[in-house]
Enzyme design. Structure first.
Site, PDB file in Angstrom:
ATOM      1  N   LYS A   1       0.842  -1.209   0.000  1.00  0.00           N
ATOM      2  CA  LYS A   1       0.000   0.000   0.000  1.00  0.00           C
ATOM      3  C   LYS A   1       0.872   1.253   0.000  1.00  0.00           C
ATOM      4  O   LYS A   1       0.682   2.162  -0.801  1.00  0.00           O
ATOM      5  CB  LYS A   1      -0.894  -0.009   1.250  1.00  0.00           C
ATOM      6  N   ASN A   2       1.838   1.283   0.919  1.00  0.00           N
ATOM      7  CA  ASN A   2       2.600   2.523   1.091  1.00  0.00           C
ATOM      8  C   ASN A   2       3.617   2.766  -0.021  1.00  0.00           C
ATOM      9  O   ASN A   2       4.190   3.847  -0.122  1.00  0.00           O
ATOM     10  CB  ASN A   2       3.272   2.549   2.471  1.00  0.00           C
TER      11      ASN A   2
ATOM     12  N   ARG B   1      -0.051  14.857  13.125  1.00  0.00           N
ATOM     13  CA  ARG B   1       0.740  14.456  11.946  1.00  0.00           C
ATOM     14  C   ARG B   1       0.937  15.681  11.058  1.00  0.00           C
ATOM     15  O   ARG B   1       0.229  15.879  10.069  1.00  0.00           O
ATOM     16  CB  ARG B   1       0.052  13.302  11.211  1.00  0.00           C
TER      17      ARG B   1
ATOM     18  N   CYS C   1      -5.166  12.989  13.333  1.00  0.00           N
ATOM     19  CA  CYS C   1      -5.293  11.569  13.059  1.00  0.00           C
ATOM     20  C   CYS C   1      -5.196  10.850  14.396  1.00  0.00           C
ATOM     21  O   CYS C   1      -4.541  11.344  15.314  1.00  0.00           O
ATOM     22  CB  CYS C   1      -4.145  11.223  12.124  1.00  0.00           C
TER      23      CYS C   1
ATOM     24  N   ASP D   1       4.589   0.760  12.228  1.00  0.00           N
ATOM     25  CA  ASP D   1       3.371   0.137  11.694  1.00  0.00           C
ATOM     26  C   ASP D   1       3.200  -1.310  12.151  1.00  0.00           C
ATOM     27  O   ASP D   1       2.200  -1.955  11.819  1.00  0.00           O
ATOM     28  CB  ASP D   1       3.365   0.192  10.154  1.00  0.00           C
TER      29      ASP D   1
ATOM     30  N   ARG E   1      -8.799  -0.241   4.875  1.00  0.00           N
ATOM     31  CA  ARG E   1      -7.968   0.800   4.256  1.00  0.00           C
ATOM     32  C   ARG E   1      -6.620   0.223   3.821  1.00  0.00           C
ATOM     33  O   ARG E   1      -6.029   0.690   2.844  1.00  0.00           O
ATOM     34  CB  ARG E   1      -7.688   1.926   5.249  1.00  0.00           C
TER      35      ARG E   1
HETATM   36  N1  EPU Z   1       6.585  14.601  10.673  1.00  0.00           N
HETATM   37  C1  EPU Z   1       6.796  15.935  10.928  1.00  0.00           C
HETATM   38  N2  EPU Z   1       6.582  16.829   9.933  1.00  0.00           N
HETATM   39  C2  EPU Z   1       6.183  16.449   8.695  1.00  0.00           C
HETATM   40  C3  EPU Z   1       5.985  15.093   8.410  1.00  0.00           C
HETATM   41  C4  EPU Z   1       6.194  14.175   9.443  1.00  0.00           C
HETATM   42  O1  EPU Z   1       7.150  16.298  12.052  1.00  0.00           O
HETATM   43  O2  EPU Z   1       6.017  17.318   7.816  1.00  0.00           O
HETATM   44  C5  EPU Z   1       6.817  13.620  11.744  1.00  0.00           C
HETATM   45  C6  EPU Z   1       5.587  12.761  12.019  1.00  0.00           C
HETATM   46  O3  EPU Z   1       4.692  13.420  12.899  1.00  0.00           O
HETATM   47  C7  EPU Z   1       6.200  11.515  12.618  1.00  0.00           C
HETATM   48  C8  EPU Z   1       7.496  11.387  11.839  1.00  0.00           C
HETATM   49  O4  EPU Z   1       7.756  12.671  11.283  1.00  0.00           O
HETATM   50  O5  EPU Z   1       6.506  11.738  13.977  1.00  0.00           O
HETATM   51  C9  EPU Z   1       7.484  10.372  10.744  1.00  0.00           C
HETATM   52  O6  EPU Z   1       6.315  10.525   9.942  1.00  0.00           O
HETATM   53  P1  EPU Z   1       6.340  10.290   8.385  1.00  0.00           P
HETATM   54  O7  EPU Z   1       6.195  11.615   7.704  1.00  0.00           O
HETATM   55  O8  EPU Z   1       7.502   9.454   8.004  1.00  0.00           O
HETATM   56  O9  EPU Z   1       4.999   9.489   8.153  1.00  0.00           O
HETATM   57  P2  EPU Z   1       4.185   9.535   6.819  1.00  0.00           P
HETATM   58  O10 EPU Z   1       5.102   9.654   5.685  1.00  0.00           O
HETATM   59  O11 EPU Z   1       3.057  10.500   6.916  1.00  0.00           O
HETATM   60  C10 EPU Z   1       4.263   6.964   6.326  1.00  0.00           C
HETATM   61  C11 EPU Z   1       3.289   5.828   6.238  1.00  0.00           C
HETATM   62  C12 EPU Z   1       2.748   5.513   7.625  1.00  0.00           C
HETATM   63  C13 EPU Z   1       3.921   5.143   8.526  1.00  0.00           C
HETATM   64  C14 EPU Z   1       4.951   6.294   8.540  1.00  0.00           C
HETATM   65  C15 EPU Z   1       6.192   5.963   9.327  1.00  0.00           C
HETATM   66  C16 EPU Z   1       2.341   6.055   4.030  1.00  0.00           C
HETATM   67  C17 EPU Z   1       1.152   6.301   3.200  1.00  0.00           C
HETATM   68  N3  EPU Z   1       2.198   6.186   5.341  1.00  0.00           N
HETATM   69  O12 EPU Z   1       3.526   8.082   6.823  1.00  0.00           O
HETATM   70  O13 EPU Z   1       1.909   4.381   7.461  1.00  0.00           O
HETATM   71  O14 EPU Z   1       3.469   4.913   9.832  1.00  0.00           O
HETATM   72  O15 EPU Z   1       5.344   6.608   7.184  1.00  0.00           O
HETATM   73  O16 EPU Z   1       6.809   4.841   8.802  1.00  0.00           O
HETATM   74  O17 EPU Z   1       3.389   5.714   3.520  1.00  0.00           O
HETATM   75  C18 EPU Z   1       0.121   2.970   7.932  1.00  0.00           C
HETATM   76  O18 EPU Z   1       0.360   2.384   6.858  1.00  0.00           O
HETATM   77  O19 EPU Z   1      -0.684   2.526   8.778  1.00  0.00           O
HETATM   78  C19 EPU Z   1       0.781   4.221   8.229  1.00  0.00           C
HETATM   79  C20 EPU Z   1       0.354   5.081   9.156  1.00  0.00           C
END
Ligand code: EPU
Length: 419
Positions: free
Chosen positions: A21-22, A120, A115, A306, A398
């Site tokens: 998915k990701n 986030r 969320c 995850d 999802r």
């Molecule tokens: N963060 C910031 N600022 C930002 C973006 C992120 O502070 O602009 C922080 C977040 O709050 C968190 C950390 O950085 O503490 C890491 O978050 P990240 O941005 O890496 O998460 P994401 O890219 O939004 C993806 C996956 C998530 C998974 C995370 C961490 C997808 C679609 N989602 O989210 O997947 O938990 O990376 O590996 O790729 C899931 O599949 O259930 C899921 C939540």
């Protein structure tokens, strides 16, 4: 709204893991970087994928999704608005911002909002795109951006919790059409980023360093269509491994990339399972008991956040006290109170959870709060005495393709019921 009814089970046999998915979601967003046809193979049929299809259709793409294959063509390039009603249900859609700015010069993408797994923010996405020269303002819940042409730059993308997967994806995609060279420092190293780069390269992008914290992108004038087969979903694989461990079972996973699961396999060997790895297969043989451990979640290649809830379910029936530290989403503990309602002994203190293993947990009605927490509750249901009802399984839909069918094939007593 559907619920799962789950009974104590033991698992046996083989399970085929779906595409990731990701990995698929950012790759789908990347198709906005070209007007030519793109094909993505091995796409799981999930609500999140269907939501991304709807968003891309609003943005002018014509999409056919059949038998795990997405064919994406371009109908028009006028619309640049990703609306709140869709973006709020799936944060990955914020990844349309970078490609829209780079290809169409303007974008209006809803801010995703909060969320259940905690705050986030998207500050790193916006910072990175601003550094590439986009004018971005926030107005009435939307992120509105425009540019007359992006320019490459050295960009540090680290935040308080380390790298960000989707911010790296967003900036990377925009940089591939920017003028000159972009260097992303503190880039996410996740396999899903490597897969996105594999696709961008097929489209003609010039990128080096993916899979490391420093990624170099030399912008090109235009990108062509491309084809890719998604990597296997490492989180789905880890979820089945946790289910096998918790239920004291021996199972085989097909269509996996064991290299993407090193931290998980290490942990499984430590706490209670023999793991054999053979190309694209993993065999798990449970040793019959779960030893206590410490798990700290980190960005890749660390132990994935995850899989935290699923392994919490495993450790809750372990033979001692385990400590789980959540370093990616310190508030991702909504499942703790539900597991305690089933008789687990778990105390949460800030980003820590202390899990005192108990001999038995008991079936109860529990509420799924997010995708992975729901998977943790299903695993708990498979080991609990009596009947467990997991409500709100739309969260699971999802991100897990036919989870109950796959578990049933392994011998689990689980069924989906309408509420
Ligand atoms: N963060 C910031 N600022 C930002 C973006 C992120 O502070 O602009 C922080 C977040 O709050 C968190 C950390 O950085 O503490 C890491 O978050 P990240 O941005 O890496 O998460 P994401 O890219 O939004 C993806 C996956 C998530 C998974 C995370 C961490 C997808 C679609 N989602 O989210 O997947 O938990 O990376 O590996 O790729 C899931 O599949 O259930 C899921 C939540």
């Amino acid at each position: 709204m559907d619920k799962f009814v789950v009974y104590k089970s033991s698992l046996q046999g083989e399970v085929e893991i779906s595409g990731s998915k990701n990995a698929c979601l950012p790759i789908m967003a990347a198709t906005l970087l070209t007007d030519e046809e793109c094909k993505i193979f091995g796409v799981p049929d999930l609500t999140d994928v269907r939501t991304m299809i709807k968003i891309l259709e609003i943005l002018g793409k014509k999409i056919v999704f059949e038998d795990g294959v997405l064919v994406i063509k371009t109908k028009n390039t006028k619309s640049c608005v990703a609306p709140y009603r869709l973006v709020r249900t799936m944060r990955a859609s914020f990844c349309c911002l970078g490609p829209l700015l780079a290809k169409r010069g303007r974008a209006k993408v809803s801010l995703p909002g909060g969320c259940v797994i905690g705050p986030r923010p998207v500050d790193l996405h916006i910072k990175g795109l601003r550094e590439l020269g986009a004018n971005i303002r926030i107005d009435k819940g939307y992120c509105i951006g425009e540019t007359k042409g992006l320019r490459g730059k050295r960009i540090f993308l680290g935040g308080n919790f380390g790298s960000s997967v989707l911010a790296t994806a967003n900036v990377l995609m925009a940089a591939s059409l920017a003028e000159g060279e972009t260097v992303i420092e503190c880039a996410a190293c996740e396999p899903e980023i490597e897969d996105l780069v594999r696709f961008l390269k097929k489209m003609g992008a010039d990128i080096q360093g993916e899979g490391t914290p420093i990624i170099r992108v030399r912008g090109v004038k235009c990108l062509q269509g491309g084809e890719i087969k998604s990597i296997p979903d490492r989180i789905e694989a880890g979820t089945f491994i946790a289910a096998g461990l918790a239920t004291n079972s021996s199972i085989k996973l097909r269509n996996v990339q064991p290299l993407h699961l090193t931290s998980v396999i290490e942990k499984v060997r430590e706490i209670g399972g023999e793991v054999e790895v053979d190309n694209s297969q993993i065999s798990l043989h449970s040793r019959g008991y779960i030893s206590p451990t410490e798990i700290t979640t980190f960005p890749y290649p660390g132990f994935p956040t995850d899989l935290q809830s699923q392994f919490m379910s495993v450790l809750s029936i372990g033979k001692g006290i385990s400590l789980i530290t959540e370093k990616v989403y310190p508030d991702r503990f909504m499942h703790v109170s539900e597991l305690n309602r089933m008789g687990a002994h778990i105390k949460r203190q800030g980003p820590y959870a202390i899990v005192e293993g108990v001999e038995r947990i008991y079936g109860a009605e529990v509420m799924a709060s997010d995708l992975r927490a729901s998977a943790g509750l299903v695993i708990a249901g498979l080991v609990a005495e009596g009947k467990t009802e997991v409500h709100r399984v739309y969260h699971l839909d999802r991100g897990y393709e036919r989870l109950e069918e796959k578990l049933k094939k392994l011998g689990a007593k689980i069924k989906r019921e309408k509420q």
